[in-house]
Design a protein around this motif. Structure first.
Motif, PDB file in Angstrom:
ATOM      1  N   TRP A 194       0.815  -1.205   0.000  1.00  0.00           N
ATOM      2  CA  TRP A 194       0.000   0.000   0.000  1.00  0.00           C
ATOM      3  C   TRP A 194       0.853   1.261   0.000  1.00  0.00           C
ATOM      4  O   TRP A 194       0.642   2.163  -0.814  1.00  0.00           O
ATOM      5  CB  TRP A 194      -0.972   0.002   1.180  1.00  0.00           C
ATOM      6  N   VAL A 224       1.081   3.767  -3.358  1.00  0.00           N
ATOM      7  CA  VAL A 224       0.628   5.159  -3.244  1.00  0.00           C
ATOM      8  C   VAL A 224       1.798   6.120  -3.449  1.00  0.00           C
ATOM      9  O   VAL A 224       1.686   7.118  -4.182  1.00  0.00           O
ATOM     10  CB  VAL A 224      -0.055   5.394  -1.875  1.00  0.00           C
ATOM     11  N   THR A 225       2.934   5.832  -2.830  1.00  0.00           N
ATOM     12  CA  THR A 225       4.104   6.715  -2.959  1.00  0.00           C
ATOM     13  C   THR A 225       4.620   6.739  -4.389  1.00  0.00           C
ATOM     14  O   THR A 225       4.949   7.808  -4.921  1.00  0.00           O
ATOM     15  CB  THR A 225       5.219   6.276  -1.996  1.00  0.00           C
ATOM     16  N   ALA A 269       2.958   6.141  -7.152  1.00  0.00           N
ATOM     17  CA  ALA A 269       2.002   6.859  -7.994  1.00  0.00           C
ATOM     18  C   ALA A 269       2.133   8.376  -7.786  1.00  0.00           C
ATOM     19  O   ALA A 269       2.121   9.149  -8.758  1.00  0.00           O
ATOM     20  CB  ALA A 269       0.584   6.399  -7.684  1.00  0.00           C
ATOM     21  N   ALA A 270       2.267   8.798  -6.535  1.00  0.00           N
ATOM     22  CA  ALA A 270       2.428  10.222  -6.242  1.00  0.00           C
ATOM     23  C   ALA A 270       3.738  10.753  -6.832  1.00  0.00           C
ATOM     24  O   ALA A 270       3.783  11.856  -7.389  1.00  0.00           O
ATOM     25  CB  ALA A 270       2.384  10.461  -4.731  1.00  0.00           C
ATOM     26  N   GLY A 274       5.228   1.387  -8.944  1.00  0.00           N
ATOM     27  CA  GLY A 274       3.832   1.495  -8.544  1.00  0.00           C
ATOM     28  C   GLY A 274       3.015   0.298  -8.983  1.00  0.00           C
ATOM     29  O   GLY A 274       2.097  -0.139  -8.290  1.00  0.00           O
TER      30      GLY A 274
END
Length: 197
Positions: free
Chosen positions: A150, A154-155, A157-158, A187
């Motif tokens: 998770w 998320v990291t 993608a950001a 990601g």
């Protein structure tokens, strides 16, 4: 007697380094490679101090990897070895700042960027490995996998979105492209069915 360390350097890294030198000269490459050497020496020193044998060293376009037999290390020992690379960069930046009195801003910056980037909670970076080890140590390996999937997804993608935005705002720096592609790959990696992280 321990076997010799297996060192492998990818052709992609050689091409990327040659392209970088042609565009920017040798000094920036030497600065980045110096920070990378400090980082890997931090890992190596702690691994050696804990009695883990380093069996290989790989260099590719996404970074460096020390191969070791970490079966003899505890969660705490492996965590110390993982965080030793970023700690080495932070220490180098502090020493260069104290001794250089502003003479080596590029070297200080390279060490700080490498430290911060490697602490992102994305595999295969040190931050992703550290998150996995912390969660596994406290709640078991399944919790470690869930946490790193998770946080890493998320990291990554950001980070990919941020890099794409910077590339658009600055007219597209090609030097950000490898990091953008790696972010997209990292990601997607945790969500592949049957894939290994």
């Amino acid at each position: 007697m321990s076997p010799p360390c297996n060192i492998r350097i990818s052709g992609g890294l050689v091409l990327l380094a040659a392209w970088f030198v042609l565009a920017n000269g040798w000094e920036p490459l030497a600065t980045v490679l110096g920070a990378a050497a400090v980082h890997e020496l931090g890992h190596w020193a702690v691994l050696r101090a804990l009695g883990a044998e380093v069996t290989g060293f790989r260099l590719n376009v996404l970074g460096a990897v020390l191969e070791t037999d970490s079966r003899r290390l505890s969660y705490g020992g492996e965590l110390a070895a993982v965080l030793a690379g970023p700690a080495g960069n932070l220490l180098a930046a502090l020493v260069l700042t104290a001794l250089g009195k502003g003479r080596w801003p590029a070297a200080v910056g390279a060490n700080l960027v490498l430290c911060a980037f490697n602490l992102l909670p994305v595999r295969p970076l040190d931050g992703g490995r550290a998150l996995y080890l912390l969660a596994s140590w406290t709640a078991g390996p399944a919790a470690g996998e869930t946490a790193v999937r998770w946080a890493g997804g998320v990291t990554a993608a950001a980070l990919a979105a941020l890099i794409a935005w910077v590339m658009l705002r600055t007219g597209g720096s090609l030097w950000l492209l490898p990091t953008l592609l790696a972010s997209v790959y990292w990601g997607a990696l945790p969500w592949r069915s049957g894939g290994c992280l």
